[in-house]
Design an enzyme around this catalytic site. Structure first.
Site, PDB file in Angstrom:
ATOM      1  N   HIS A 203       0.845  -1.185   0.000  1.00  0.00           N
ATOM      2  CA  HIS A 203       0.000   0.000   0.000  1.00  0.00           C
ATOM      3  C   HIS A 203       0.890   1.248   0.000  1.00  0.00           C
ATOM      4  O   HIS A 203       2.110   1.152   0.209  1.00  0.00           O
ATOM      5  CB  HIS A 203      -0.934   0.004   1.223  1.00  0.00           C
ATOM      6  CG  HIS A 203      -0.209  -0.001   2.526  1.00  0.00           C
ATOM      7  ND1 HIS A 203      -0.137  -1.102   3.344  1.00  0.00           N
ATOM      8  CD2 HIS A 203       0.501   0.966   3.150  1.00  0.00           C
ATOM      9  CE1 HIS A 203       0.575  -0.812   4.419  1.00  0.00           C
ATOM     10  NE2 HIS A 203       0.984   0.433   4.325  1.00  0.00           N
TER      11      HIS A 203
HETATM   12  C1  T46 Z   1       2.962   0.747   7.004  1.00  0.00           C
HETATM   13  C2  T46 Z   1       3.718  -0.504   7.272  1.00  0.00           C
HETATM   14  C3  T46 Z   1       5.192  -0.287   7.430  1.00  0.00           C
HETATM   15  C4  T46 Z   1      -4.152  -0.732  13.665  1.00  0.00           C
HETATM   16  O1  T46 Z   1      -5.199  -1.060  14.258  1.00  0.00           O
HETATM   17  N1  T46 Z   1      -3.468   0.376  14.044  1.00  0.00           N
HETATM   18  C5  T46 Z   1      -2.326   0.769  13.426  1.00  0.00           C
HETATM   19  O2  T46 Z   1      -1.735   1.799  13.818  1.00  0.00           O
HETATM   20  C6  T46 Z   1      -1.828  -0.027  12.352  1.00  0.00           C
HETATM   21  C7  T46 Z   1      -0.550   0.380  11.633  1.00  0.00           C
HETATM   22  C8  T46 Z   1      -2.523  -1.134  11.981  1.00  0.00           C
HETATM   23  N2  T46 Z   1      -3.658  -1.478  12.635  1.00  0.00           N
HETATM   24  C9  T46 Z   1      -4.362  -2.708  12.257  1.00  0.00           C
HETATM   25  C10 T46 Z   1      -4.926  -2.727  10.854  1.00  0.00           C
HETATM   26  C11 T46 Z   1      -4.863  -4.194  10.486  1.00  0.00           C
HETATM   27  O3  T46 Z   1      -6.022  -4.835  10.958  1.00  0.00           O
HETATM   28  O4  T46 Z   1      -3.420  -3.789  12.313  1.00  0.00           O
HETATM   29  C12 T46 Z   1      -3.663  -4.719  11.276  1.00  0.00           C
HETATM   30  C13 T46 Z   1      -2.406  -4.913  10.424  1.00  0.00           C
HETATM   31  O5  T46 Z   1      -2.128  -3.691   9.736  1.00  0.00           O
HETATM   32  P1  T46 Z   1      -1.625  -3.662   8.227  1.00  0.00           P
HETATM   33  O6  T46 Z   1      -2.226  -4.774   7.453  1.00  0.00           O
HETATM   34  O7  T46 Z   1      -1.861  -2.281   7.684  1.00  0.00           O
HETATM   35  O8  T46 Z   1      -0.060  -3.939   8.400  1.00  0.00           O
HETATM   36  P2  T46 Z   1       1.114  -3.789   7.338  1.00  0.00           P
HETATM   37  O9  T46 Z   1       2.287  -4.461   7.925  1.00  0.00           O
HETATM   38  O10 T46 Z   1       0.692  -4.215   5.979  1.00  0.00           O
HETATM   39  O11 T46 Z   1       1.387  -2.201   7.246  1.00  0.00           O
HETATM   40  C14 T46 Z   1       1.815  -1.481   8.399  1.00  0.00           C
HETATM   41  C15 T46 Z   1       1.116  -0.118   8.452  1.00  0.00           C
HETATM   42  O12 T46 Z   1      -0.296  -0.294   8.359  1.00  0.00           O
HETATM   43  C16 T46 Z   1       1.540   0.819   7.361  1.00  0.00           C
HETATM   44  O13 T46 Z   1       1.175   2.133   7.704  1.00  0.00           O
HETATM   45  O14 T46 Z   1       3.471   1.647   6.365  1.00  0.00           O
HETATM   46  O15 T46 Z   1       3.222  -1.258   8.383  1.00  0.00           O
END
Ligand code: T46
Length: 134
Positions: free
Chosen positions: A51
């Site tokens: 993303h």
């Molecule tokens: C990024 C990379 C480096 C939350 O509830 N609060 C938060 O602050 C974050 C970051 C995520 N979440 C929840 C949303 C999803 O249900 O945690 C779950 C996993 O998040 P996500 O799929 O977005 O994780 P990544 O590793 O794909 O991405 C994350 C960050 O979202 C993003 O900002 O730049 O790490």
């Protein structure tokens, strides 16, 4: 659309007891830190991210272990290896990110300029390209 990725180094305070690094808003982190999160126990064969963000500014660093961060911006795709608590990446603007090659002990720390907001995410790569080159 302006996007920017730069490497950032942090001063180690080392003495006979070990090392310490302080991360401080508007001093060695060039924004007000509103949120801190960390990725750990990541699947070593897996990948995360896929993303871009619209507004968010971030600093990413591995406080333990290592991983590779693929960043696509108007400058093309660059792969950075994060493997030191004293070296990170400053990511600003619309940058597509993918994190891969996690070591078992990887703890990827992220300092963010904004609170969590799902509306700030671009999950569609074609939409990302359109925004980047608009
Ligand atoms: C990024 C990379 C480096 C939350 O509830 N609060 C938060 O602050 C974050 C970051 C995520 N979440 C929840 C949303 C999803 O249900 O945690 C779950 C996993 O998040 P996500 O799929 O977005 O994780 P990544 O590793 O794909 O991405 C994350 C960050 O979202 C993003 O900002 O730049 O790490």
């Amino acid at each position: 659309m302006i996007s920017n990725v730069s490497e950032i180094s942090f001063l180690e305070k080392a003495d006979g007891r070990g090392k310490l690094i302080a991360l401080e808003s508007s001093l060695n982190i060039p924004f007000d830190i509103k949120r801190v999160y960390y990725l750990y126990d990541s699947n070593v064969d897996g990948a995360r991210g896929f993303h871009a963000h619209i507004k968010l500014r971030q600093v990413l660093l591995c406080v333990s272990g290592s991983c590779k961060v693929h960043l696509e911006s108007s400058a093309g795709v660059v792969v950075h290896e994060l493997n030191s608590p004293s070296h990170g990446l400053l990511v600003e603007g619309v940058v597509w990110r993918e994190m891969k090659n996690f070591s078992k002990d990887c703890v990827l720390l992220v300092l963010a300029s904004e609170l969590y907001d799902e509306q700030d995410y671009i999950h569609d790569h074609d939409q990302f390209k359109n925004i980047l080159f608009s």
